[in-house]
Each structure stands twice: as structure tokens, then as C-alpha cells.
Enzyme design. Structure first.
Site, PDB file in Angstrom:
ATOM      1  CE  LYS A 198      -3.899  -2.300   0.145  1.00 50.57           C
ATOM      2  NZ  LYS A 198      -3.606  -3.604   0.692  1.00 50.57           N
TER       3      LYS A 198
HETATM    4  C1  LIG Z   1      -9.557  -3.099  -0.831  1.00 48.69           C
HETATM    5  C2  LIG Z   1      -8.944  -3.774   0.360  1.00 48.69           C
HETATM    6  N1  LIG Z   1      -9.640  -3.840   1.505  1.00 48.69           N
HETATM    7  C3  LIG Z   1      -9.148  -4.420   2.606  1.00 48.69           C
HETATM    8  C4  LIG Z   1      -7.880  -4.967   2.615  1.00 48.69           C
HETATM    9  C5  LIG Z   1      -7.375  -5.644   3.847  1.00 48.69           C
HETATM   10  O1  LIG Z   1      -6.273  -4.996   4.390  1.00 48.69           O
HETATM   11  P1  LIG Z   1      -5.187  -5.815   5.246  1.00 48.69           P
HETATM   12  O2  LIG Z   1      -4.384  -6.633   4.297  1.00 48.69           O
HETATM   13  O3  LIG Z   1      -4.383  -4.722   5.898  1.00 48.69           O
HETATM   14  O4  LIG Z   1      -5.941  -6.629   6.227  1.00 48.69           O
HETATM   15  C6  LIG Z   1      -7.105  -4.907   1.471  1.00 48.69           C
HETATM   16  C7  LIG Z   1      -5.748  -5.479   1.467  1.00 48.69           C
HETATM   17  O5  LIG Z   1      -5.139  -5.821   0.524  1.00 48.69           O
HETATM   18  C8  LIG Z   1      -7.644  -4.307   0.305  1.00 48.69           C
HETATM   19  O6  LIG Z   1      -6.940  -4.253  -0.850  1.00 48.69           O
END
Ligand SMILES: Cc1ncc(COP(=O)(O)O)c(C=O)c1O
Length: 396
Positions: A198
Site C-alpha cells: 500500500k
Molecule cells: C480493498 C482492500 N480492503 C481491505 C484490505 C485488507 O487490508 P489488510 O491486508 O491490511 O488486512 C485490502 C488489502 O489488501 C484491500 O486491498
């Protein structure tokens, strides 16, 4: 036609364009990040300390919101946000099928039922499609800022029953607001992810953002087992606590928070470079038949987490061999994402082809090309050269 080895794609036996694999995304770290983490390690507090509060304050300032509540992942942030707005057993949550599976899983994980609504031309949740699947039990709608383009939350709000909470999954769009607050109204809660691909990273981590004091209070409680006070507070005079509701340990450590604060200082520069690379891709790929660039939306500038093209019939090769072909060139193109409702677990829950035709068609054409701040113009030229080579070979 006779092909020279230098022109033949690697998938057909030519030499790969690159010697080492170019990832689709990569975090940037330097001594400022390492120093910040080491200082925290020496500070005497490893979790629940000043570094977490400082990161939350920096995030709230960055977004111009009253509250940021940091947590252990974007997935945790989604669950906390859903619980905070009242989602639970016997409720449903409207979600788009074009997202990482965590978006829909979060609804299941808090005991609710995800209801899939199709996407629009901007690849975010289509407000009218969302309104069509709202039912009496719907307790929230999640829109996803797919690839970094901020959802049009005001259009969504205008289509939904008044008061229905909107959660913005902004895991892709941190930094989309850098020219000022986004020209869209925020949802009730916005969630972020700090996974290493990210815009900024804390290793693993996430946050929830809100202007609502009561929601912020509840988010803090849900992050910490539903307890009425946090450990830092009980180190002082307040040793008593109560538990008001079921919560989890969704806390972020101080080392992670310190890394996040250090990273946040470079966010705008990184997003600027992502924008530059995205515009360059647009220009370089403009003349390649069968390549549709990512959509742009007036008044909404993307933070370009992903540069996801669509490959159409005019390219002369199907999407999957295009991804395989780029990988053979040592370019880690990939797919974001297979449509969630067609993944095996969701099919077992009764979902099927035809539920979200726009998302299904889009997902069958998407290819994510590499994009990250440290990527050089030469790296990018190599990607374009690889695509051109595949097109010449496959499409004639
Ligand atoms: C659109 C979206 N929502 C939620 C998440 C979840 O985040 P995390 O990986 O920090 O749990 C991601 C992670 O890739 C994502 O791309």
C-alpha cells in the site's frame, strides 16, 4: 513470419526483457524509518504508547478528520467499522464484488450476510445497483476506492435510504486527498490498510477514520476487547475496568505506529510519483490496440495504488496468457481481483455468475501492471516493450 530471438516473447522462447523480477508493488524504506522504529524500541513502551497516539494524530491531520483509530490490519479496521455502525447477526452489508476478499469477508466475520452490488464505469460500487440490493436488514454499505480512485460517496448517499451507514474501504486510496480534502463527502467511517504494497506501510496495520465522536469511542473499545479503558490509562490512576461488549485484540504496536508516522511524511511525494508513472503508462500504451487504460473520473483524482488495464479482443491474446507472458519476461503482472462472489467459498454460499455482470466482465479483462514510487522510467519502458512484443506476436 520469421521472428528474431530478440523480438520473440519469452513465453515463446525469446530472451526475457528483464533479468530480475519487477514486482507489481513494493514498499520504500530508508534510515528515517529504521531510526523511528529503533527509537521506539528504546522508549520503554512497545504497545499502547505515545507512538500510537502520534500516528493517529498524524493520520487525522492528513485526512482532516477528528479521529483516527489505528489497528492491526485493514481487515480488522473493516470489522471494527462494521461493528461500530451496528452490523451483526441477522443483518446484511452491501459490498462490491471487485475488491480484495477481505471486504466481503469482514461482513461474514461479524456475523452478517454480504450482498453483492455491481460496479460502475469507475470500477467503484455503482450507487444505483447498491440501492437495488438494500433490504430491511441492511445495516451498512461498503464502497471500495478501487485502485486508488475515491468513490463518489455523495452520489452513493443520494441513492441510499437516509441514515444508512456508509463505510469507505480506502485501503487503495490513501493520498488521493493530497490536493485537499477529496471533493466527495466522506462516509461515516473510512478504513485504511498499511500492508507493504500500500501507499505507506507499518508491516501489517490499518486504521479507521471518522468525524463522529461516539463512533470513535466505540472503535477504540472494539479494538481492545470491548473494555472501558486501555492499558495505558490503567497505568495511571484508573486501574478498574469493565467490559461492555465483545471485542478483540486489534491493536497496533508502537514500533509499527512509529514506522507509519515516519512513512506518512513522504506520502505526498510518493503519490506524486505514482501519478507521474500512471500518466506515463497512459501515454506509452495509448497506441497499443486492445489495451484500455484505467478510468479517470472528473473531480476525483486517484492515488494510483494500482495501474490496472483491461485487455480486450483487439489485443489478439486472452487475458490469462497476457499475465503469463509478462511474468515470463520477469514482470510480475497480476490480477486484482477475481470477482469475490465467484470464489469457491462464496459460490458455496449460493452466489453465481450473472449476479454482477459489469464486475464479472471487468474482472475477466483486468491486468495489473507494476507501479510503485521507486520504479524507474526504464523499468516502465521494459513493461511497455513487453506488452508491445506480446501484441506483435499474438495479435499480428
Ligand atoms: C480493498 C482492500 N480492503 C481491505 C484490505 C485488507 O487490508 P489488510 O491486508 O491490511 O488486512 C485490502 C488489502 O489488501 C484491500 O486491498
Amino acid at each position: 513470419m520469421i521472428w528474431a530471438a530478440t523480438e520473440l516473447p519469452a513465453i515463446a522462447g525469446g530472451n526475457p526483457i528483464r533479468e530480475s523480477m519487477l514486482p507489481y508493488g513494493r514498499h520504500s524504506l530508508d534510515d528515517r524509518d529504521i531510526d523511528a522504529v529503533v527509537r521506539t524500541l528504546n522508549s520503554g513502551t512497545l504497545t499502547g504508547g505515545d507512538a500510537v497516539a502520534a500516528f493517529e494524530a498524524a493520520l487525522a491531520t492528513e485526512y482532516g478528520v477528528r479521529h483516527a483509530v489505528a489497528c492491526s490490519s485493514g481487515t480488522a479496521a473493516l470489522q471494527m467499522a462494521l461493528r461500530a455502525v451496528g452490523v451483526g447477526l441477522r443483518t446484511s452489508v452491501v459490498v462490491p464484488p471487485l475488491s480484495f476478499v477481505a471486504t466481503a469477508n469482514a461482513a461474514l466475520l461479524v456475523g452478517a450476510t454480504p450482498r453483492f452490488a455491481d460496479i460502475g464505469g469507475d470500477r467503484c460500487l455503482d450507487p444505483e445497483a447498491a440501492a437495488r440490493v438494500v433490504e430491511p436488514s441492511t445495516a451498512a454499505v461498503i464502497t471500495v476506492d478501487y485502485s486508488g480512485l475515491p468513490s463518489d460517496v455523495s452520489a452513493l448517499r443520494a441513492c441510499l435510504p437516509q441514515g444508512l451507514p456508509i463505510i469507505v474501504d480506502a485501503a487503495h486510496s490513501l493520498g488521493a486527498h493530497t490536493t485537499g480534502r477529496p471533493p466527495v463527502v466522506h462516509g461515516d467511517i473510512t478504513i485504511l490498510s498499511f500492508h507493504p504494497v500500500k501507499h505507506i506501510t507499518t508491516g501489517e496495520g490499518g486504521a479507521t477514520l471518522t468525524d463522529d465522536d461516539d463512533l470513535a469511542h466505540r472503535l477504540r473499545r472494539l479494538r481492545n476487547h470491548g473494555m472501558t479503558s486501555e492499558a495505558g490509562e490503567r497505568a495511571g490512576l484508573t486501574w478498574r475496568y469493565d467490559v461492555l461488549e465483545l471485542g478483540e485484540n486489534h491493536r497496533l504496536s508502537d514500533m509499527q505506529a512509529a514506522l507509519g508516522t515516519a512513512q506518512l511524511t513522504r506520502l505526498q511525494a510518493w503519490v506524486a510519483r505514482r501519478r507521474e508513472l500512471a500518466s506515463r503508462y497512459d501515454e506509452l500504451l495509448e497506441t497499443v490496440p486492445g489495451i484500455v487504460p484505467p478510468p479517470r473520473a472528473p473531480g476525483r483524482e486517484s492515488a494510483w495504488h494500482l495501474y490496472a488495464i483491461e485487455v480486450t479482443e483487439d489485443f489478439g491474446m486472452a487475458r490469462d496468457p497476457v499475465i503469463d507472458g509478462l511474468r515470463a519476461e520477469n514482470i510480475a503482472a497480476t490480477l486484482h481481483y477475481p470477482a469475490i462472489h465467484l470464489l469457491s467459498m462464496y459460490r458455496r454460499l449460493g452466489h453465481q455468475v450473472g449476479e454482477a455482470p459489469v464486475a464479472e466482465a471487468t474482472c475477466s479483462r483486468l491486468v495489473t501492471l507494476p507501479l510503485f514510487p521507486a520504479m524507474t522510467d526504464a523499468d516502465q519502458d521494459g513493461v511497455v516493450e513487453a506488452i508491445t512484443r506480446l501484441r506483435r506476436w499474438g495479435g499480428g
